[in-house]
Design an enzyme around this catalytic site. Structure first.
Site, PDB file in Angstrom:
ATOM      1  CB  ALA A 132      -0.911  -0.008   1.216  1.00 37.62           C
ATOM      2  CB  ALA A 133       4.423   1.817  -0.319  1.00 36.95           C
ATOM      3  N   GLY A 134       2.279   2.663  -2.791  1.00 35.95           N
ATOM      4  CA  GLY A 134       2.255   3.407  -4.058  1.00 35.95           C
ATOM      5  C   GLY A 134       1.387   4.652  -3.960  1.00 35.95           C
TER       6      GLY A 134
ATOM      7  CG  ASP B 164      -5.300  -1.630  -5.767  1.00 41.14           C
ATOM      8  OD1 ASP B 164      -5.094  -2.837  -5.542  1.00 41.14           O
ATOM      9  OD2 ASP B 164      -4.935  -1.068  -6.825  1.00 41.14           O
TER      10      ASP B 164
ATOM     11  CB  SER C 192     -46.355  31.227  18.445  1.00 37.30           C
ATOM     12  OG  SER C 192     -47.087  30.043  18.222  1.00 37.30           O
TER      13      SER C 192
ATOM     14  NE  ARG D 290     -25.722  22.136  14.613  1.00 39.64           N
ATOM     15  CZ  ARG D 290     -25.514  23.312  15.217  1.00 39.64           C
ATOM     16  NH1 ARG D 290     -26.507  24.178  15.339  1.00 39.64           N
ATOM     17  NH2 ARG D 290     -24.331  23.626  15.675  1.00 39.64           N
TER      18      ARG D 290
ATOM     19  NE  ARG E 214      -3.051   3.590 -13.096  1.00 39.81           N
ATOM     20  CZ  ARG E 214      -2.787   2.293 -13.165  1.00 39.81           C
ATOM     21  NH1 ARG E 214      -3.359   1.558 -14.071  1.00 39.81           N
ATOM     22  NH2 ARG E 214      -1.967   1.732 -12.294  1.00 39.81           N
TER      23      ARG E 214
END
Ligand code: UD1
Ligand code: MG
Length: 448
Positions: free
Chosen positions: A9-11, A102, A401, A329, A15
């Site tokens: 996974a070093a690349g 990948d 209200s 939230r 692309r």
């Protein structure tokens, strides 16, 4: 047979055209490399060793305790990458399995089939091969007339004749460990790189067997660009949805139901189109979610309804209904039977059981008791420009209200605020406050 797994996974992943290392691009919310690490752990029961380079710290962080890592710096090819693992792995197992970071769809079954063949043929190396519809730039498997594997030729170095070969190298391989460690130092340098694939020729030259195990292209083809990434997302989504539907979840349209790998959904829950369930979301039993709902890191009880709303870091107990067009939230906590209608926003607030907030209101940093009525247009003025301030509303209160509650402020139990009041002082239990700024109405007794 004892096995260790190495994940490359070093690349950089040129692309992808990205600042993010390729293996960290997400598929259904998880970095690709995490899926590969999962498969490795399931296969061996131990942590794989991941070779990191580009964005090493980020990859390390994303993996956490899923894997150990070793640094390849600079990155001089797949053979050079495996060389970096020698100190950590030599003598630890009799088989070394190499997988690329990948390939998120790689399955344990496929790896086991390859390992079985490797053992049966007492091979020095066994390759996982595949026949893609369009072989593109993959390395080609060269066999002799008798069908024995002779070499892997990278596309750019292949002769026109070799380029017509349809059998390709997936990159996934296993090696007899002793043989690997005694030969990895002999790889030639090509275009400044050492290719792991060149070990095949070295083995064949020594009269050793190199076996090959065929596999499903969809499972082993690396995710190299964004087109393929979108394909992977759709495939993983279909897989997640299928698992959930088989466990009792109804989806009106699975193609527009987006659920990340980490989410759990209870049975008899109905998911309507354009529902996104992300992060650490947990959904209970018998809910109805959507259409057009986004739930991130939220915990939802049983029999809840969420229509066309956005929830982030929210908690709903059982029988809560939300929306359409509500925004919950972080820290929104809605107790049983709360009703939150349209255009409501709740942040860091607890709404007690049975409380109703039907329309156009904002509650921030509030602690609201049971059975409170929040009428249309109520706002907690919870920020003085520097601090977040608290509002407390006692059970059974009626907030009229358009009431502005200027925090810090406490509204007593069963108290009432008049429409349009601006409440700047505490309101006692059972009292009515009204006006701007609001005054507490004096009772008959006290004015007498
Ligand atoms: C490689 C194979 C090719 C195969 C294809 C399948 C070689 C020489 N070629 O080509 O035969 O058909 O995969 O997808 O192996 N990596 C490192 N360090 C490096 C270089 C790469 O860790 O120095 C890692 C990458 O991060 C990646 C994997 O190795 O995960 C493969 O590298 P990549 O550059 O994608 O190789 P391909 O050109 O695709
Ligand atoms: Mg590749």
């Amino acid at each position: 047979m004892s096995i260790v797994v190495v994940i490359l996974a070093a690349g950089m992943g040129t692309r992808m055209k990205s600042d993010v290392p390729k293996v960290l691009h997400r598929v259904c919310g998880r970095p690709m490399v995490a899926y590969v690490a999962d498969a490795a752990r399931e296969l061996t029961g131990t942590r794989p060793l991941v070779v990191v380079g580009h964005g090493a710290e980020h990859v390390q962080k994303a993996l956490g305790d899923l894997a150990d890592t070793v640094l390849q710096e600079p990155q001089l090819g797949t053979g050079h990458a495996v060389m970096q693992t020698r100190a950590a792995l030599e003598g630890r197992a009799d088989t070394v399995l190499v997988v690329y970071g990948d390939t998120p769809f790689i399955s344990v079954e496929t790896l086991r089939l390859m390992l079985d063949r490797h053992a049966n043929e007492t091979a020095a190396a066994t390759l996982l091969t595949f026949r893609p519809p369009d072989p593109l730039r993959f390395g080609r498997i060269v066999r002799d007339k008798a069908g024995h594997v002779q070499a892997i030729v990278e596309f750019k170095e292949a002769t026109p004749e070799q380029q017509t070969i349809r059998e390709c190298n997936s990159g996934i391989k296993c090696f007899q460990a002793e043989w690997l460690w005694s030969h990895i130092g002999q790889l030639p340098v090509k275009h400044g790189e050492q290719y792991l694939t060149d070990l095949v020729e070295l083995a064949v030259a020594e009269g050793r067997t190199v076996a090959a195990s065929d596999s499903d292209p969809d499972e082993v083809m690396g995710i190299d660009d964004r087109v393929r990434l979108a394909w992977a997302e759709a495939k993983m989504r279909a897989r997640i949805n299928e698992r959930l539907m088989l466990s009792g979840v109804t989806m009106i349209d699975p193609a527009t139901t987006y659920i990340e790998a980490s989410v759990t959904v209870g049975s008899d829950t109905l998911l309507l189109p354009n529902t996104y369930l992300c992060g650490k979301t947990i959904l209970g039993h018998g809910c109805s979610i959507g259409p057009n709902a986004v739930l991130e890191d939220s915990v939802i009880g049983d029999r809840c309804v969420v229509k066309a709303s956005f929830l982030e870091g929210a908690t709903l107990e059982d029988d809560v209904d939300v929306g359409p067009f509500a925004h919950l939230r972080k820290g929104a906590y809605l107790c049983r039977h709360v009703h939150l209608g349209n255009f409501g926003e709740v942040k860091n607030s607890r709404l007690g059981p049975g409380t109703k907030m039907g329309h156009f209101s904002y509650l921030g940093d509030a602690d609201v008791g049971a059975d409170v009525n929040i009428s249309c247009g109520v706002i907690t003025c919870n920020y003085d420009g520097q601090h977040k301030l608290k509002t407390v509303i006692g059970e059974g209160a009626f907030i009229g209200s358009d009431t502005m509650l200027r925090a810090p402020v406490t509204i007593g139990k069963n108290a009432v605020t008049g429409a349009g009041s601006v409440v700047t002082h505490n309101v006692p239990d059972g009292a009515l406050a009204y006006g701007v700024p609001a005054r507490v109405k004096e009772t008959q007794d006290s004015s007498a």
